[in-house]
Design an enzyme around this catalytic site. Sequence first.
Site, mmCIF file in Angstrom:
data_model
loop_
_atom_site.group_PDB
_atom_site.id
_atom_site.type_symbol
_atom_site.label_atom_id
_atom_site.label_comp_id
_atom_site.label_asym_id
_atom_site.label_seq_id
_atom_site.Cartn_x
_atom_site.Cartn_y
_atom_site.Cartn_z
ATOM 1 N N LYS A 46 13.805 -14.690 -10.274
ATOM 2 C CA LYS A 46 13.719 -13.971 -11.640
ATOM 3 C C LYS A 46 12.862 -13.855 -12.603
ATOM 4 O O LYS A 46 11.641 -13.668 -13.252
ATOM 5 C CB LYS A 46 14.619 -13.139 -12.472
ATOM 6 C CG LYS A 46 15.516 -12.231 -11.457
ATOM 7 C CD LYS A 46 15.334 -10.774 -11.710
ATOM 8 C CE LYS A 46 14.488 -10.666 -10.171
ATOM 9 N NZ LYS A 46 15.321 -10.685 -8.994
ATOM 10 N N ASN A 70 -2.225 1.812 5.881
ATOM 11 C CA ASN A 70 -0.891 0.754 4.698
ATOM 12 C C ASN A 70 -0.221 0.169 6.106
ATOM 13 O O ASN A 70 -0.045 0.579 7.327
ATOM 14 C CB ASN A 70 0.574 1.097 4.435
ATOM 15 C CG ASN A 70 1.577 0.602 4.065
ATOM 16 O OD1 ASN A 70 1.553 -0.418 4.016
ATOM 17 N ND2 ASN A 70 2.623 0.926 4.143
ATOM 18 N N GLY A 71 -0.899 -1.265 6.314
ATOM 19 C CA GLY A 71 -0.088 -2.095 7.197
ATOM 20 C C GLY A 71 -1.181 -3.172 7.210
ATOM 21 O O GLY A 71 -1.815 -2.997 6.886
ATOM 22 N N TRP A 79 -2.075 -2.957 -1.345
ATOM 23 C CA TRP A 79 -2.271 -4.440 -2.147
ATOM 24 C C TRP A 79 -3.361 -4.643 -1.337
ATOM 25 O O TRP A 79 -3.102 -5.622 0.034
ATOM 26 C CB TRP A 79 -0.759 -4.625 -1.887
ATOM 27 C CG TRP A 79 -0.199 -5.241 -1.974
ATOM 28 C CD1 TRP A 79 0.192 -5.621 -3.521
ATOM 29 C CD2 TRP A 79 0.108 -6.810 -1.162
ATOM 30 N NE1 TRP A 79 0.674 -7.466 -3.456
ATOM 31 C CE2 TRP A 79 1.295 -7.456 -1.535
ATOM 32 C CE3 TRP A 79 0.351 -6.752 0.041
ATOM 33 C CZ2 TRP A 79 1.444 -9.009 -1.712
ATOM 34 C CZ3 TRP A 79 0.524 -8.035 0.539
ATOM 35 C CH2 TRP A 79 1.332 -8.848 -0.251
ATOM 36 N N GLU A 84 9.215 -14.733 -10.502
ATOM 37 C CA GLU A 84 8.497 -13.274 -10.049
ATOM 38 C C GLU A 84 7.517 -12.755 -11.927
ATOM 39 O O GLU A 84 6.781 -12.405 -11.892
ATOM 40 C CB GLU A 84 9.351 -12.143 -9.972
ATOM 41 C CG GLU A 84 9.947 -12.746 -8.743
ATOM 42 C CD GLU A 84 10.771 -11.485 -7.897
ATOM 43 O OE1 GLU A 84 10.808 -10.385 -6.964
ATOM 44 O OE2 GLU A 84 11.750 -11.358 -9.151
ATOM 45 N N HIS A 117 19.337 -35.942 -5.948
ATOM 46 C CA HIS A 117 17.997 -36.437 -4.868
ATOM 47 C C HIS A 117 17.374 -36.206 -5.150
ATOM 48 O O HIS A 117 16.304 -35.884 -4.259
ATOM 49 C CB HIS A 117 19.912 -36.265 -3.546
ATOM 50 C CG HIS A 117 20.946 -36.627 -3.999
ATOM 51 N ND1 HIS A 117 20.682 -37.937 -3.386
ATOM 52 C CD2 HIS A 117 21.941 -35.554 -3.822
ATOM 53 C CE1 HIS A 117 22.432 -37.979 -2.902
ATOM 54 N NE2 HIS A 117 23.593 -37.207 -3.638
ATOM 55 N N ARG A 177 5.099 0.039 -6.027
ATOM 56 C CA ARG A 177 5.325 -0.745 -4.953
ATOM 57 C C ARG A 177 4.447 -1.763 -4.707
ATOM 58 O O ARG A 177 4.479 -2.869 -3.970
ATOM 59 C CB ARG A 177 4.402 0.090 -3.325
ATOM 60 C CG ARG A 177 5.646 1.487 -3.453
ATOM 61 C CD ARG A 177 4.689 2.367 -2.106
ATOM 62 N NE ARG A 177 4.167 1.807 -1.197
ATOM 63 C CZ ARG A 177 5.860 2.333 -0.100
ATOM 64 N NH1 ARG A 177 6.622 2.293 -0.369
ATOM 65 N NH2 ARG A 177 5.814 1.543 0.960
ATOM 66 N N LYS A 189 7.027 -4.470 -4.263
ATOM 67 C CA LYS A 189 8.081 -4.227 -3.777
ATOM 68 C C LYS A 189 8.643 -3.550 -2.576
ATOM 69 O O LYS A 189 9.894 -4.361 -2.097
ATOM 70 C CB LYS A 189 8.590 -2.294 -5.091
ATOM 71 C CG LYS A 189 10.325 -1.901 -4.604
ATOM 72 C CD LYS A 189 10.011 -2.982 -6.404
ATOM 73 C CE LYS A 189 12.344 -2.176 -5.760
ATOM 74 N NZ LYS A 189 13.340 -3.459 -6.288
ATOM 75 N N GLU A 232 18.593 -16.909 -7.836
ATOM 76 C CA GLU A 232 17.849 -15.292 -8.168
ATOM 77 C C GLU A 232 17.886 -15.978 -9.472
ATOM 78 O O GLU A 232 16.496 -15.112 -9.806
ATOM 79 C CB GLU A 232 19.305 -14.397 -7.966
ATOM 80 C CG GLU A 232 19.246 -13.455 -8.024
ATOM 81 C CD GLU A 232 17.844 -12.420 -7.799
ATOM 82 O OE1 GLU A 232 17.079 -13.378 -6.403
ATOM 83 O OE2 GLU A 232 17.743 -11.175 -7.933
ATOM 84 N N CYS A 279 0.812 -1.398 -0.081
ATOM 85 C CA CYS A 279 -0.477 -0.298 0.103
ATOM 86 C C CYS A 279 0.786 1.474 0.233
ATOM 87 O O CYS A 279 2.078 1.369 0.526
ATOM 88 C CB CYS A 279 -0.870 0.149 1.463
ATOM 89 S SG CYS A 279 -2.092 -1.057 1.414
HETATM 90 C C1 G6P Z 1 9.774 -7.995 -2.507
HETATM 91 C C2 G6P Z 1 10.311 -7.482 -3.442
HETATM 92 C C3 G6P Z 1 11.667 -8.387 -3.375
HETATM 93 C C4 G6P Z 1 12.627 -7.574 -2.428
HETATM 94 C C5 G6P Z 1 11.909 -8.159 -1.460
HETATM 95 C C6 G6P Z 1 12.640 -7.770 -0.064
HETATM 96 O O1 G6P Z 1 9.999 -8.980 -2.202
HETATM 97 O O2 G6P Z 1 9.931 -8.075 -4.613
HETATM 98 O O3 G6P Z 1 12.736 -7.650 -4.416
HETATM 99 O O4 G6P Z 1 13.477 -8.342 -2.370
HETATM 100 O O5 G6P Z 1 11.450 -7.651 -1.379
HETATM 101 O O6 G6P Z 1 12.916 -6.357 -0.080
HETATM 102 P P1 G6P Z 1 14.469 -5.411 0.348
HETATM 103 O O7 G6P Z 1 13.249 -3.536 0.049
HETATM 104 O O8 G6P Z 1 13.725 -5.528 1.990
HETATM 105 O O9 G6P Z 1 15.486 -5.622 -0.418
#
Ligand code: G6P
Length: 610
Positions: free
Chosen positions: A486, A99-100, A74, A489, A505, A27, A605, A482, A2
């Site tokens: 990616k 937000n929260g 969100w 996501e 395994h 976000r 985000k 990673e 949010c």
């Molecule tokens: C969310 C974002 C990711 C990020 C993660 C941790 O899931 O979509 O891209 O890696 O939060 O966020 P931070 O701001 O703590 O790195």
Amino acid sequence: MCGIVAATAARDVVPVLIAGLKALEYRGYDSAGISVLEDGRLARVRAVGKVRELESLYRAAPVAGATGIAHTRWATHGAPSTSNAHPHVSSERVAVVHNGIIENHAQLREELRAKGYRFESETDTEVIAHLVEDAIAGGASLLEAVIAATRRLHGAYAIAVMNRDTPERIVGARRGSPLVAGLGDGEFFLGSDVQALIKQTNRFKFLEEGDVAEISRDGCAIYDADGTPVERPERKSELSADAVERGEYRHYMLKEIFEQPRAIADTLEGRIADGRVLPNIFGVDADQLLQRVRHVQIVACGTSYHAGLVARYWLEGLVGLPCSVEVASEYRYRRAVVPEGTLFLAVSQSGETADTLAALRDGRNRGYLGSLAICNVPESSLVRESDLVLMTRAGPEIGVASTKAFTTQLAALALLAIELARINGMAADKYAKLVAELATLPRVVAEVLTLEPEIAKLAERFVPKHHALFLGRGVHYPVALEGALKLKEISYIHAEAYPAGELKHGPLALVDEDMPVITVAPNNQLLEKLKSNLEEVRARGGELFVFADTDAPVQQDGTRGAVLKVASGGNLIAPAVFTVPLQLLAYHVAVLRGTDVDQPRNLAKSVTVE
Ligand code: G6P
């Protein structure tokens, strides 16, 4: 997650609110809304979907007012719907954005229902609107009512509240979620972050935990949780409004991938000179604390967690310091044993990730030597609350899928590892070699970016796939993690990463001609073992896509799969370098599959709730 924007001015604030919401789009959200005081009544526009849907509703039936609040939601409690979208109102008098998560909302809802309040949404937020209304009905001012209401709330919140009967006033409060006050000339603002307001002002006050702020056209007054006036320092933000523009790039993610050489160079700038890592880049007297470190506990989420996993190989392999890495949501609820001399190391792009922050705060009672934050947002809670700080200087990262934040985190973590290696007596020539190699990272990443056309071509082969497997060994296992993150996501292709040695395994059972297997193959001491693992895949008909070091003898398998040569630039920087082609691959697959690259479905985000 949010986002909040609020403004009171001598002009119509709707354009300010909409611009602020757009700046907060990164976000991640699923509905949006605004409310302004128009001719003595609360006018409200809300829409499911993007801010542009809200904008078209507003254009069809414009509203205007000099005081207003706005929100991108969100969904947590209740599906994305117009009735669940904020602002929420009570008695057509009080409007709230939040937000929260309010953990005791069910109990408060019962209590307020018994008093005759009717609920129109499934959200936890609506209880705040009624609590504030209830206090105002009892004779409290808006400020008093917000302070009284927040005393009843358990959980996390940043809120902005307005009252139809006291126009030109907005009260905001925060605990657990970020909120900043923007100071203009005869106009004042509240926002979830600086980006939301940077087009209006570059002067800010950052609210601290429990703070309540009242803005009017005359100024911004801040109070602590007891209602006692407090002073918070005014800060000038260096952020330029252009830094959050997309420019010629089709997506923010692509722009951010290509910004990596500069972002890494900025992160190293002024921190390496004369062949050494400069002292005190982690803060004044950092040296004294770092000398006492005997163990490092890294805590992070998402991509930042993967950066932490890479750092473990460096801290153990180069420095000889034991290191544990854990996702924050697990770590904070575990009775972890903290060995003597442990440095708590939080890694976070935003510095507002709820679980990472909570882990840092809990850590204060667990006997750590001290805390160090590696973070990208200077004004964030994490930075303000940590003992030592090393900023990554990636600039604003807008794409939900993190790219330049990750590689700059690796650059910062490498600086830390090298500094700790020096403190722990690394031989001078070995130390000098590492520093020199790290300094080449921006150039090496720039070179690897030239592979983009080839990778874009390769991406076509992934479009019809439903699954993908990523393999890596040693420090490149987190790189595989990673890469898989990616891809899943942003392209929504199911992707898993495994340490290549674990293949037999379990995951080998999944390998057939439909399963692309993506591997990073740096020319290090594990290459021969990795090649055996690749043979295991080949023998089962799996299609191999290998990103191999230029001098690694990995052969193309006839017309199947592909081998792409990557100049890794050395063992230290190789994890950052090999990440870049995986980012480009995920990006191009997502573009070809037509997904919303910058704002993938269901993701946020900055995850400011648990
Ligand atoms: C969310 C974002 C990711 C990020 C993660 C941790 O899931 O979509 O891209 O890696 O939060 O966020 P931070 O701001 O703590 O790195």
